[in-house]
Scaffold this motif. Structure first.
Motif, PDB file in Angstrom:
ATOM      1  N   LYS A 205      -6.365   0.348  13.424  1.00  0.00           N
ATOM      2  CA  LYS A 205      -5.142   0.082  14.185  1.00  0.00           C
ATOM      3  C   LYS A 205      -4.125  -0.664  13.327  1.00  0.00           C
ATOM      4  O   LYS A 205      -2.926  -0.353  13.338  1.00  0.00           O
ATOM      5  N   PHE A 206      -4.617  -1.649  12.572  1.00  0.00           N
ATOM      6  CA  PHE A 206      -3.722  -2.397  11.698  1.00  0.00           C
ATOM      7  C   PHE A 206      -3.154  -1.522  10.585  1.00  0.00           C
ATOM      8  O   PHE A 206      -1.968  -1.594  10.265  1.00  0.00           O
ATOM      9  N   LEU A 207      -3.996  -0.690   9.998  1.00  0.00           N
ATOM     10  CA  LEU A 207      -3.560   0.103   8.852  1.00  0.00           C
ATOM     11  C   LEU A 207      -2.549   1.166   9.234  1.00  0.00           C
ATOM     12  O   LEU A 207      -1.708   1.553   8.422  1.00  0.00           O
ATOM     13  N   ARG A 208      -2.617   1.676  10.456  1.00  0.00           N
ATOM     14  CA  ARG A 208      -1.612   2.651  10.891  1.00  0.00           C
ATOM     15  C   ARG A 208      -0.227   2.017  10.923  1.00  0.00           C
ATOM     16  O   ARG A 208       0.774   2.672  10.625  1.00  0.00           O
ATOM     17  N   ILE A 209      -0.181   0.735  11.295  1.00  0.00           N
ATOM     18  CA  ILE A 209       1.099   0.017  11.285  1.00  0.00           C
ATOM     19  C   ILE A 209       1.492  -0.360   9.858  1.00  0.00           C
ATOM     20  O   ILE A 209       2.649  -0.230   9.448  1.00  0.00           O
ATOM     21  N   GLN A 210       0.517  -0.803   9.088  1.00  0.00           N
ATOM     22  CA  GLN A 210       0.777  -1.261   7.726  1.00  0.00           C
ATOM     23  C   GLN A 210       1.275  -0.135   6.831  1.00  0.00           C
ATOM     24  O   GLN A 210       2.041  -0.361   5.892  1.00  0.00           O
ATOM     25  N   GLN A 211       0.858   1.077   7.116  1.00  0.00           N
ATOM     26  CA  GLN A 211       1.205   2.213   6.252  1.00  0.00           C
ATOM     27  C   GLN A 211       2.708   2.437   6.201  1.00  0.00           C
ATOM     28  O   GLN A 211       3.244   2.941   5.221  1.00  0.00           O
ATOM     29  N   MET A 212       3.409   2.019   7.271  1.00  0.00           N
ATOM     30  CA  MET A 212       4.854   2.232   7.320  1.00  0.00           C
ATOM     31  C   MET A 212       5.624   1.158   6.556  1.00  0.00           C
ATOM     32  O   MET A 212       6.752   1.383   6.139  1.00  0.00           O
ATOM     33  N   ILE A 213       5.041  -0.022   6.371  1.00  0.00           N
ATOM     34  CA  ILE A 213       5.805  -1.124   5.772  1.00  0.00           C
ATOM     35  C   ILE A 213       5.146  -1.706   4.534  1.00  0.00           C
ATOM     36  O   ILE A 213       5.782  -2.458   3.798  1.00  0.00           O
ATOM     37  N   GLY A 214       3.892  -1.391   4.298  1.00  0.00           N
ATOM     38  CA  GLY A 214       3.156  -2.054   3.228  1.00  0.00           C
ATOM     39  C   GLY A 214       2.868  -1.148   2.050  1.00  0.00           C
ATOM     40  O   GLY A 214       3.500  -0.106   1.852  1.00  0.00           O
ATOM     41  N   PRO A 215       1.860  -1.525   1.247  1.00  0.00           N
ATOM     42  CA  PRO A 215       1.482  -0.754   0.062  1.00  0.00           C
ATOM     43  C   PRO A 215       0.864   0.589   0.437  1.00  0.00           C
ATOM     44  O   PRO A 215       0.555   0.864   1.595  1.00  0.00           O
ATOM     45  N   THR A 216       0.649   1.412  -0.591  1.00  0.00           N
ATOM     46  CA  THR A 216       0.154   2.777  -0.384  1.00  0.00           C
ATOM     47  C   THR A 216      -1.302   2.771   0.069  1.00  0.00           C
ATOM     48  O   THR A 216      -2.125   2.012  -0.449  1.00  0.00           O
ATOM     49  N   ARG A 217      -1.604   3.662   1.012  1.00  0.00           N
ATOM     50  CA  ARG A 217      -2.992   3.820   1.438  1.00  0.00           C
ATOM     51  C   ARG A 217      -3.585   5.032   0.725  1.00  0.00           C
ATOM     52  O   ARG A 217      -3.024   6.127   0.744  1.00  0.00           O
ATOM     53  N   TYR A 218      -4.744   4.825   0.084  1.00  0.00           N
ATOM     54  CA  TYR A 218      -5.405   5.879  -0.675  1.00  0.00           C
ATOM     55  C   TYR A 218      -6.668   6.326   0.048  1.00  0.00           C
ATOM     56  O   TYR A 218      -7.327   5.542   0.747  1.00  0.00           O
ATOM     57  N   ALA A 219      -7.012   7.585  -0.158  1.00  0.00           N
ATOM     58  CA  ALA A 219      -8.297   8.081   0.298  1.00  0.00           C
ATOM     59  C   ALA A 219      -9.382   7.629  -0.677  1.00  0.00           C
ATOM     60  O   ALA A 219      -9.102   7.276  -1.827  1.00  0.00           O
ATOM     61  N   TYR A 220     -10.616   7.646  -0.228  1.00  0.00           N
ATOM     62  CA  TYR A 220     -11.715   7.194  -1.094  1.00  0.00           C
ATOM     63  C   TYR A 220     -11.836   8.086  -2.331  1.00  0.00           C
ATOM     64  O   TYR A 220     -12.145   7.608  -3.423  1.00  0.00           O
ATOM     65  N   THR A 221     -11.563   9.368  -2.175  1.00  0.00           N
ATOM     66  CA  THR A 221     -11.611  10.269  -3.333  1.00  0.00           C
ATOM     67  C   THR A 221     -10.544   9.901  -4.362  1.00  0.00           C
ATOM     68  O   THR A 221     -10.761  10.038  -5.570  1.00  0.00           O
ATOM     69  N   ASP A 222      -9.382   9.422  -3.868  1.00  0.00           N
ATOM     70  CA  ASP A 222      -8.337   8.964  -4.788  1.00  0.00           C
ATOM     71  C   ASP A 222      -8.799   7.734  -5.573  1.00  0.00           C
ATOM     72  O   ASP A 222      -8.532   7.607  -6.775  1.00  0.00           O
ATOM     73  N   ILE A 223      -9.496   6.821  -4.884  1.00  0.00           N
ATOM     74  CA  ILE A 223      -9.993   5.612  -5.540  1.00  0.00           C
ATOM     75  C   ILE A 223     -10.993   5.977  -6.633  1.00  0.00           C
ATOM     76  O   ILE A 223     -10.997   5.401  -7.730  1.00  0.00           O
ATOM     77  N   VAL A 224     -11.845   6.975  -6.353  1.00  0.00           N
ATOM     78  CA  VAL A 224     -12.816   7.421  -7.353  1.00  0.00           C
ATOM     79  C   VAL A 224     -12.095   7.966  -8.580  1.00  0.00           C
ATOM     80  O   VAL A 224     -12.478   7.686  -9.725  1.00  0.00           O
ATOM     81  N   ALA A 225     -11.014   8.733  -8.349  1.00  0.00           N
ATOM     82  CA  ALA A 225     -10.263   9.307  -9.465  1.00  0.00           C
ATOM     83  C   ALA A 225      -9.512   8.227 -10.242  1.00  0.00           C
ATOM     84  O   ALA A 225      -9.482   8.234 -11.482  1.00  0.00           O
ATOM     85  N   ILE A 226      -8.901   7.268  -9.516  1.00  0.00           N
ATOM     86  CA  ILE A 226      -8.138   6.203 -10.171  1.00  0.00           C
ATOM     87  C   ILE A 226      -9.039   5.371 -11.071  1.00  0.00           C
ATOM     88  O   ILE A 226      -8.657   4.984 -12.186  1.00  0.00           O
ATOM     89  N   SER A 227     -10.238   5.095 -10.617  1.00  0.00           N
ATOM     90  CA  SER A 227     -11.162   4.249 -11.381  1.00  0.00           C
ATOM     91  C   SER A 227     -12.027   5.037 -12.355  1.00  0.00           C
ATOM     92  O   SER A 227     -12.942   4.467 -12.961  1.00  0.00           O
ATOM     93  N   SER A 228     -11.744   6.350 -12.492  1.00  0.00           N
ATOM     94  CA  SER A 228     -12.539   7.205 -13.390  1.00  0.00           C
ATOM     95  C   SER A 228     -14.025   7.096 -13.052  1.00  0.00           C
ATOM     96  O   SER A 228     -14.873   6.859 -13.920  1.00  0.00           O
ATOM     97  N   HIS A 229     -14.301   7.272 -11.745  1.00  0.00           N
ATOM     98  CA  HIS A 229     -15.682   7.215 -11.247  1.00  0.00           C
ATOM     99  C   HIS A 229     -16.334   5.859 -11.545  1.00  0.00           C
ATOM    100  O   HIS A 229     -17.516   5.781 -11.852  1.00  0.00           O
TER     101      HIS A 229
END
Length: 690
Positions: free
Chosen positions: A347-371
């Motif tokens: 519930k909080f993140l749905r509101i935060q997504q409009m005003i705060g930092p970018t929300r990533y999917a877990y697969t994106d986090i895996v790619a960003i951190s090079s597994h």
């Protein structure tokens, strides 16, 4: 499966055996208070009877805790670690008078011995060894309190000067109090020396002694105080018969249990398990009209019956009802709590997504951190990895929050909501986050130079004093922005070297907002539920409200501890230092600087750089015990930006007396609030170097 009858039989046999010992010990206790022994004399006291005894008396005479030491003119008794003169014994009122030896001599300037205190603030004798003394209670409601102050107290105060104990820089006072020497009654520059009760319940009210002189108070104290002792109402024959018949009934009950449990039928087993104590009760009922048995007898019987029957009842209840119910409730609670946390975060993140930092999917986090290939560190809330955002090739630090860590949904929301809306040069930037069920991650800007702790605690000096002052000023600006620069006041609650990160140019940035909380600006009151932080940096008011309310001044205290570690190049609390006087750095450096200010020769202070002194003095101002005595972060910034001229030393920020209590004593006392435990150090050393 084993034989359940044998298991239950073992349970009941063990319980009967245990409570046989209880009965014997209870009878022994009554017999120990026996007054059938020959009266004796001790010093000037005559016709002394149990519970008092002399060394070498038979074991059945008196109680060891009430053993008297006898000389030709004095009778003494040990209470706690102190020895007191016994001046009179009143068996009718069940109390005796004792006098502190210091007040029964020819000394014209007596003082109670601090390590011989035998009484608490509310009158109970503060002793559990020997066991008998835990029942002793002083009948006095009032205390005479002695304090040592580093400077004189106003004449209109309740404090009465003790000129014979005072010196040039040490002023001793005495006053009469209802509660004893309490922190709230002490002036900031005073420390408690001792406090002693006086008189009995019929003594003059303490308000009548408020205007009394020191001589009048000493005269009252020198008469001593009264201490109560237990009353024995049983005779030797009664205690012996009590012990004999309780043992007889217990033996009969055990024989009955063995006889019934030897049968194979359910009926026999039920009688053995549930009717053993009933058989015991029937046995003792036969002696219910016996005039020998009074309150002690009834008390022992009820105790044995209760402690045998109640555990068996709860065993059956827990075995067949409560255990399955508890398992079901636990599983339901875990599921409900997990769903509540997930729903609240979503519930909080749905509101935060409009005003705060970018929300990533877990697969994106895996790619960003090079597994999760490049690990930067391991922290209390999870593991930190180095990563890269594409396109652009911006380096980031990815903090993966482990599912079994201490970071719950509330801490995750706190970190995202606070740091996600902050843009300041001295506050780390949150660039993104991930939350999929219980998989959570935080994406920060990458700090290539790691955290401040690995530089200031290094054996080699990493920064010049100008650079250290610049870093301290940057940290102060970041904290002040959290307090004053946002719509809501942000209290960090965990300022420490590990949570200060350094960028390419060694610009400091405040990080790790897992414990931060939002409060309205200007609101000086923070709920007690906010009590949190790291041992060694946590402010005193976070532990006890007697030091003040929790507010932004709590972060000021932590910042002060950080400044002292930066200046000293070591942890503030280090018992392993070669000199015990240096174990607690703030106390040691305060002594060095005050010696120099007083005109004494201090080689340490003379060799200190002027910026080192400046950081130490500012740090000492920030760690004042009471929050109202500390500066605000904006005032700290003004001091750090100004020169070193005109900077005054604060009052001593520790609960110890400059004239009588050494620095190592201060370390042991203050360690409850500020000492870093070995466990805490191990956690800090393992946390990430983002």
């Amino acid at each position: 499966m084993g034989n359940p009858g044998a298991f239950h039989r073992s349970i009941t046999l063990q319980s009967l055996t245990v409570f046989s010992l209880v009965a014997v010990l209870a009878a022994d206790h009554v017999q120990g208070l026996d007054d059938g022994c020959t009266p004796f004399s001790c010093g000037h006291l005559q016709d002394i009877r149990p519970p008092f005894r002399r060394r070498g008396d038979p074991g059945e005479c008196g109680v060891e805790a009430y053993e008297l030491g006898c000389t030709s003119s004095k009778a003494t008794i040990h209470i706690n670690t102190g020895t007191y003169y016994v001046t009179a014994i009143n068996y009718t009122g069940s109390y005796f008078w004792v006098v502190d030896p210091n007040f029964n001599t020819s000394s014209n300037c007596p003082l109670p011995q601090r390590n011989h205190l035998a009484y608490g603030y509310f009158g109970e004798i503060d002793s559990v060894s020997p066991p008998g003394l835990r029942y002793l209670v002083t009948q006095s409601y009032y205390r005479a309190c002695f304090a040592n102050c580093s400077r004189a107290v106003a004449k209109n105060s309740a404090y009465k000067p003790v000129a014979c104990l005072s010196a040039k820089n040490s002023h001793v006072y005495v006053w009469v109090s209802y509660y004893g020497c309490m922190v709230e009654d002490l002036e900031p520059y005073c420390g408690c020396l001792a406090n002693i009760p006086f008189g009995n319940e019929y003594s003059p009210d303490w308000l009548q002694l408020q205007n009394a002189s020191y001589a009048d108070i000493i005269q009252v104290i020198s008469k001593g105080f009264t201490v109560q002792f237990p009353v024995d109402t049983t005779g030797p024959s009664a205690s012996m018969k009590l012990r004999k018949n309780i043992n007889l009934c217990l033996n009969n009950s055990i024989s009955y249990f063995k006889e019934q449990s030897s049968g194979a039928s359910i009926v026999n087993w039920t009688h053995a398990f549930f009717w053993s104590e009933v058989h015991f009760l029937e046995c003792v009922t036969q002696y219910s009209n016996d005039h020998y048995y009074t309150t002690p007898f009834v008390l022992v019987v009820v105790t044995i019956l209760s402690v045998i029957a109640v555990p068996k009842f709860f065993f059956v209840l827990c075995r067949f009802l409560l255990a399955p119910l508890a398992v079901w409730i636990f599983l339901a609670y875990k599921y409900w709590k997990t769903r509540i946390i997930i729903d609240a975060v979503e519930k909080f993140l749905r509101i935060q997504q409009m005003i705060g930092p970018t929300r990533y999917a877990y697969t994106d986090i895996v790619a960003i951190s090079s597994h999760f290939r490049d690990k930067l560190g391991q922290g209390g809330y999870g593991t930190v990895y180095k990563g890269m955002l594409l396109p652009g090739g911006v380096h980031v630090a990815v903090k993966m929050l482990e599912g079994n860590s201490n970071c719950n949904g509330e801490d995750f929301i706190s970190e995202v909501s606070t740091i996600g809306r902050i843009h300041h040069v001295n506050v780390v930037r949150l660039m993104g986050f991930c939350s999929e069920e219980m998989q959570r991650a935080l994406v920060y800007e990458y700090m290539p130079n790691g955290s401040l702790d690995k530089y200031i605690f290094s054996t080699e000096k990493s920064f010049s004093w100008d650079k250290l002052n610049e870093i301290a000023l940057g940290i102060a600006r970041g904290i002040n922005y959290l307090h004053q620069g946002c719509d809501m006041q942000i209290l960090h609650f965990d300022i420490k070297p590990h949570n200060i990160l350094l960028d390419n140019n060694f610009v400091p940035k405040v990080a790790d907002f897992g414990l931060a909380k939002l409060y309205p600006r200007g609101d000086s009151f923070v709920p007690l539920s906010a009590m949190r932080g790291t041992v060694g940096y946590i402010a005193p008011e976070m532990i006890s409200r007697s030091f003040g309310v929790i507010s932004s001044k709590s972060d000021v205290y932590s910042f002060g501890m950080l400044l002292l570690e930066m200046a000293g190049g070591r942890r503030n609390a280090d018992p392993n230092m070669g000199s015990s006087s240096q174990a607690y750095y703030p106390s040691w450096v305060y002594d060095q600087l005050t010696r120099e200010e007083a005109g004494e020769i201090s080689p340490v202070a003379a060799d200190m750089h002027e910026l080192e002194k400046k950081l130490c003095v500012v740090g000492l101002w920030c760690i004042q015990m009471r929050s109202r005595d500390r500066p605000t972060m904006s005032e700290v910034i003004e001091i750090l930006e100004a020169g070193v001229d005109g900077l005054q030393m604060p009052s001593r920020p520790f609960f110890c007396d400059e004239g009588h209590i050494h620095v190592e004593d201060s370390y042991h006392f203050t360690s409850e609030l500020t000492a870093v435990s070995e466990e805490e150090l191990s956690v800090v050393s393992e946390e990430n170097d983002v």
